[in-house]
Design a protein around this motif. Structure first.
Motif, PDB file in Angstrom:
ATOM      1  N   SER A 140       0.806  -1.217   0.000  1.00 60.77           N
ATOM      2  CA  SER A 140       0.000   0.000   0.000  1.00 60.77           C
ATOM      3  C   SER A 140       0.845   1.276   0.000  1.00 60.77           C
ATOM      4  O   SER A 140       0.325   2.358  -0.263  1.00 60.77           O
ATOM      5  N   VAL A 141       2.142   1.152   0.273  1.00 62.39           N
ATOM      6  CA  VAL A 141       2.967   2.359   0.440  1.00 62.39           C
ATOM      7  C   VAL A 141       3.077   3.171  -0.848  1.00 62.39           C
ATOM      8  O   VAL A 141       2.916   4.391  -0.821  1.00 62.39           O
ATOM      9  N   PRO A 142       3.341   2.560  -2.024  1.00 61.92           N
ATOM     10  CA  PRO A 142       3.388   3.386  -3.244  1.00 61.92           C
ATOM     11  C   PRO A 142       2.099   4.162  -3.465  1.00 61.92           C
ATOM     12  O   PRO A 142       2.125   5.308  -3.924  1.00 61.92           O
ATOM     13  N   GLY A 143       0.950   3.546  -3.121  1.00 58.46           N
ATOM     14  CA  GLY A 143      -0.320   4.239  -3.265  1.00 58.46           C
ATOM     15  C   GLY A 143      -0.431   5.419  -2.317  1.00 58.46           C
ATOM     16  O   GLY A 143      -0.987   6.473  -2.667  1.00 58.46           O
ATOM     17  N   LEU A 144       0.084   5.269  -1.103  1.00 57.52           N
ATOM     18  CA  LEU A 144       0.078   6.378  -0.147  1.00 57.52           C
ATOM     19  C   LEU A 144       0.931   7.541  -0.645  1.00 57.52           C
ATOM     20  O   LEU A 144       0.555   8.704  -0.493  1.00 57.52           O
ATOM     21  N   ILE A 145       2.072   7.198  -1.236  1.00 60.04           N
ATOM     22  CA  ILE A 145       2.947   8.244  -1.766  1.00 60.04           C
ATOM     23  C   ILE A 145       2.260   8.974  -2.916  1.00 60.04           C
ATOM     24  O   ILE A 145       2.318  10.211  -3.004  1.00 60.04           O
ATOM     25  N   GLU A 146       1.571   8.216  -3.784  1.00 56.28           N
ATOM     26  CA  GLU A 146       0.863   8.843  -4.888  1.00 56.28           C
ATOM     27  C   GLU A 146      -0.294   9.699  -4.384  1.00 56.28           C
ATOM     28  O   GLU A 146      -0.546  10.799  -4.901  1.00 56.28           O
ATOM     29  N   ALA A 147      -0.988   9.241  -3.348  1.00 59.03           N
ATOM     30  CA  ALA A 147      -2.088  10.011  -2.776  1.00 59.03           C
ATOM     31  C   ALA A 147      -1.573  11.312  -2.166  1.00 59.03           C
ATOM     32  O   ALA A 147      -2.247  12.351  -2.234  1.00 59.03           O
TER      33      ALA A 147
END
Length: 454
Positions: A140-147
């Motif tokens: 989930s971390v790449p998605g958090l960075i993109e968010a």
């Protein structure tokens, strides 16, 4: 007022992010409620530093000539980021007792600076969540960075009054921050658990160009990636050609066509690097071929002139009547007749403390030989008790001296010492064997000593 002015010729190479004015400088003024200091300090890229005097009523005003870009303001214990460029007429007010609620900007550049401050405040908590999530390395971390990137872009798009040029630069700045976060995550992902991360980074890197002068001045993220790019290239050149790293880096950046970027990288590298290079003449000559900035060239030439006087075989600069831990004072002339390993250090310096056990091993190994170990602390005299305590606690041997004026001591300045620890080797006649000797932990000093008649 203390100033280090950047060369103004480079200003013509970059675009303006604010409405055009007749000013060829920035006017910074304002007032401080509950003022508790007499100066407000501004620090920028390339070691720019300026101080604005705060009068008895808490008011300040000055006219500065500067490069456009990000600057750090500090007043007492308060620190905050600003964006400045020539043509701004920026008025700043705040109350030291409630800084976050009271900081206001007026005049040209006020909208951009209000945005900079409010963006940092608005994004702080979510950025902390992203940094914490990175340590867990879940999918989930790449998605958090993109968010996080999308949140920052929404904040920018919803902020009114910004110039179109500033808005464009800031959008790219947010993108650079996003890429840096992905690259940081990649370094943590040593087991390659996060599929697709490498490909995403490479796709983003393929869109980068390294000739955007305004991005270099505006965005710390772009600046960092650009520096890393040329350092990687230099490391590859070292592996292929065997060049010294400092020379290879200058050669690499000498091919940059943009004057602003090339001059800045060369100066930042040479300001400290010239004191540590193994080939002073080549380094200096290559720097002059790389940099076209008169102010930078003069400063580095001044450094070269100092270092040229402490070349191998030259008589060493001296010192007189330094306080000796064991009592009395010691001058360099008192130590004639022996080889000397001089360690310039400080109690507050972590790398200096790291070298202590290796230095002690050398002292034991060469005990009884014609070499003396001299440690010169550049601690301030008000910290004399800390200096003495560390000598006792660490059981430091050799000759322990305290310099007379810390960084401003003539011995320190004549060797152009800007970082510690610094090791210097002198022969029995006081001539220089090496003005920038290897640190003890490198293991190279033993080879040097074994080659001397000690």
């Amino acid at each position: 007022m203390t100033k280090f002015l950047l060369a103004m010729g480079a200003l013509m190479l970059v675009c303006s992010c604010a409405p055009k004015t007749d000013h060829q400088a920035a006017i910074i003024s304002g007032s401080i409620r509950n003022h508790n200091d007499s100066v407000l300090t501004i620090v920028g890229n390339d070691y720019y530093r300026d101080t604005l005097r705060v009068d008895a009523s808490g008011r300040f005003r000055d006219t500065l000539q500067l490069m456009p870009g990000s600057y750090l303001f500090s007043y007492g214990k308060l620190f905050w980021r600003t964006y400045l460029e020539n043509g701004y007429d920026l008025r700043i007010t705040f109350d030291t007792g409630q800084f976050g609620k009271s900081l206001t900007y007026e005049g040209t550049g006020s909208k951009e600076n209000a945005y900079v401050y409010n963006r940092i405040r608005a994004q702080r908590s979510s950025m902390e969540r992203v940094q914490k999530a990175m340590t867990r390395l879940s999918d989930s971390v790449p998605g958090l960075i993109e968010a996080q990137q999308e949140k920052e872009l929404r904040f920018l798009d919803g902020y009114g009054g910004l110039s179109s040029a500033f808005r464009t630069l800031e959008r790219r700045n947010i993108g650079y921050g996003y890429l840096l976060d992905l690259k940081r995550l990649e370094k943590l992902d040593t087991l390659h658990k996060l599929g697709g991360l490498r490909e995403k980074i490479r796709n983003l890197e393929d869109t980068l160009t390294f000739d955007r002068a305004m991005d270099y001045l505006f965005s710390p993220g772009y600046r960092r990636m650009l520096e890393e790019h040329y350092r990687r290239n230099a490391e590859q050149a070292v592996r292929q050609s065997g060049l010294d790293g400092d020379i290879a880096y200058l050669k690499e950046i000498s091919g940059i066509t943009n004057d602003t970027i090339r001059n800045s990288l060369a100066y930042n590298h040479a300001r400290y690097g010239i004191a540590y290079t193994g080939d002073l003449q080549t380094f200096y000559s290559l720097f002059l071929k790389t940099s076209t900035d008169p102010a930078y060239n003069k400063e580095i030439t001044d450094s070269y002139t100092v270092l040229d006087k402490v070349a191998k075989g030259s008589p060493s600069p001296g010192f007189r009547d330094y306080e000796n831990y064991k009592g009395g004072t010691t001058s360099l002339s008192d130590l004639a007749g022996s080889y000397l390993l001089i360690d310039v250090w400080a109690t507050w310096c972590g790398p200096c403390r790291k070298e202590i056990p290796y230095l002690q091993e050398l002292e034991t190994r060469y005990h009884g030989k014609n070499i003396r170990f001299v440690s010169i602390s550049i601690d301030k005299h008000k910290d004399r008790d800390k200096w003495k305590k560390m000598i006792r606690d660490k059981k430091l041997g050799g000759i322990q001296l305290l310099a007379d004026k810390d960084w401003e001591s003539s011995f320190v300045k004549e060797y152009l010492i800007r970082e510690v620890p610094r090791f210097i080797i002198l022969d029995p006649e006081g001539h220089i064997v090496d003005y920038n000797a290897p640190v003890p932990s490198s293991g190279k000093l033993q080879d040097i000593f074994d080659g001397l008649d000690i």
